[in-house]
Motif scaffolding. Structure first.
Motif, PDB file in Angstrom:
ATOM      1  N   LEU A   1       0.809  -1.212   0.000  1.00  0.00           N
ATOM      2  CA  LEU A   1       0.000   0.000   0.000  1.00  0.00           C
ATOM      3  C   LEU A   1       0.845   1.267   0.000  1.00  0.00           C
ATOM      4  CD1 LEU A   1      -2.685  -1.064   2.611  1.00  0.00           C
ATOM      5  CD2 LEU A   1      -2.882  -1.065   0.120  1.00  0.00           C
TER       6      LEU A   1
ATOM      7  N   ASN B   1      -0.690   4.171   1.800  1.00  0.00           N
ATOM      8  CA  ASN B   1      -1.954   4.709   1.317  1.00  0.00           C
ATOM      9  C   ASN B   1      -3.090   3.714   1.543  1.00  0.00           C
ATOM     10  OD1 ASN B   1      -4.030   5.998   0.017  1.00  0.00           O
ATOM     11  ND2 ASN B   1      -3.036   6.058  -1.978  1.00  0.00           N
ATOM     12  N   LEU B   2      -3.855   3.915   2.612  1.00  0.00           N
ATOM     13  CA  LEU B   2      -4.950   2.995   2.927  1.00  0.00           C
ATOM     14  C   LEU B   2      -6.083   3.065   1.909  1.00  0.00           C
ATOM     15  CD1 LEU B   2      -5.135   3.406   6.797  1.00  0.00           C
ATOM     16  CD2 LEU B   2      -4.224   1.469   5.513  1.00  0.00           C
ATOM     17  N   ASP B   3      -6.138   4.120   1.119  1.00  0.00           N
ATOM     18  CA  ASP B   3      -7.181   4.228   0.085  1.00  0.00           C
ATOM     19  C   ASP B   3      -7.015   3.172  -0.996  1.00  0.00           C
ATOM     20  OD1 ASP B   3      -8.380   6.399   1.350  1.00  0.00           O
ATOM     21  OD2 ASP B   3      -7.125   7.851   0.268  1.00  0.00           O
ATOM     22  N   GLU B   4      -5.858   2.530  -1.058  1.00  0.00           N
ATOM     23  CA  GLU B   4      -5.603   1.495  -2.070  1.00  0.00           C
ATOM     24  C   GLU B   4      -6.267   0.152  -1.730  1.00  0.00           C
ATOM     25  OE1 GLU B   4      -3.965   1.771  -5.058  1.00  0.00           O
ATOM     26  OE2 GLU B   4      -4.040   3.907  -4.626  1.00  0.00           O
TER      27      GLU B   4
ATOM     28  N   LYS C   1      -8.909  -2.398  -1.671  1.00  0.00           N
ATOM     29  CA  LYS C   1     -10.122  -2.583  -2.486  1.00  0.00           C
ATOM     30  C   LYS C   1     -10.636  -3.978  -2.307  1.00  0.00           C
ATOM     31  CE  LYS C   1      -8.565   0.773  -5.723  1.00  0.00           C
ATOM     32  NZ  LYS C   1      -7.678   1.062  -6.747  1.00  0.00           N
TER      33      LYS C   1
END
Length: 64
Positions: A56, A59-62, A64
């Motif tokens: 990641l 970046n925790l937004d990655e 999915k």
């Protein structure tokens, strides 16, 4: 999924301890997605890459 928070510990970058390595192995066995918050921990590179961990890079937004 499994998220491993591999922060720096005792001046070791991307540290993964033995308990976390076991969690990763069990996750692989149970077909879970395995995410590392930071980069690969070099001593376990072969295992982590073989188990298909997803980096990641902080970046925790990655996830999915």
């Amino acid at each position: 999924f499994i998220l491993i928070v591999n922060e720096e510990k005792n001046n070791i970058k991307n540290y993964i301890g033995p308990n976390s390595l076991c969690e990763i192995a069990f996750g692989f066995y149970h077909n879970k997605k395995i995410f590392l918050l930071n980069d690969i921990y070099e001593p376990y590179r072969d295992e982590l890459e073989g188990w298909g961990v997803i980096l990641l890079n902080g970046n925790l937004d990655e996830i999915k």
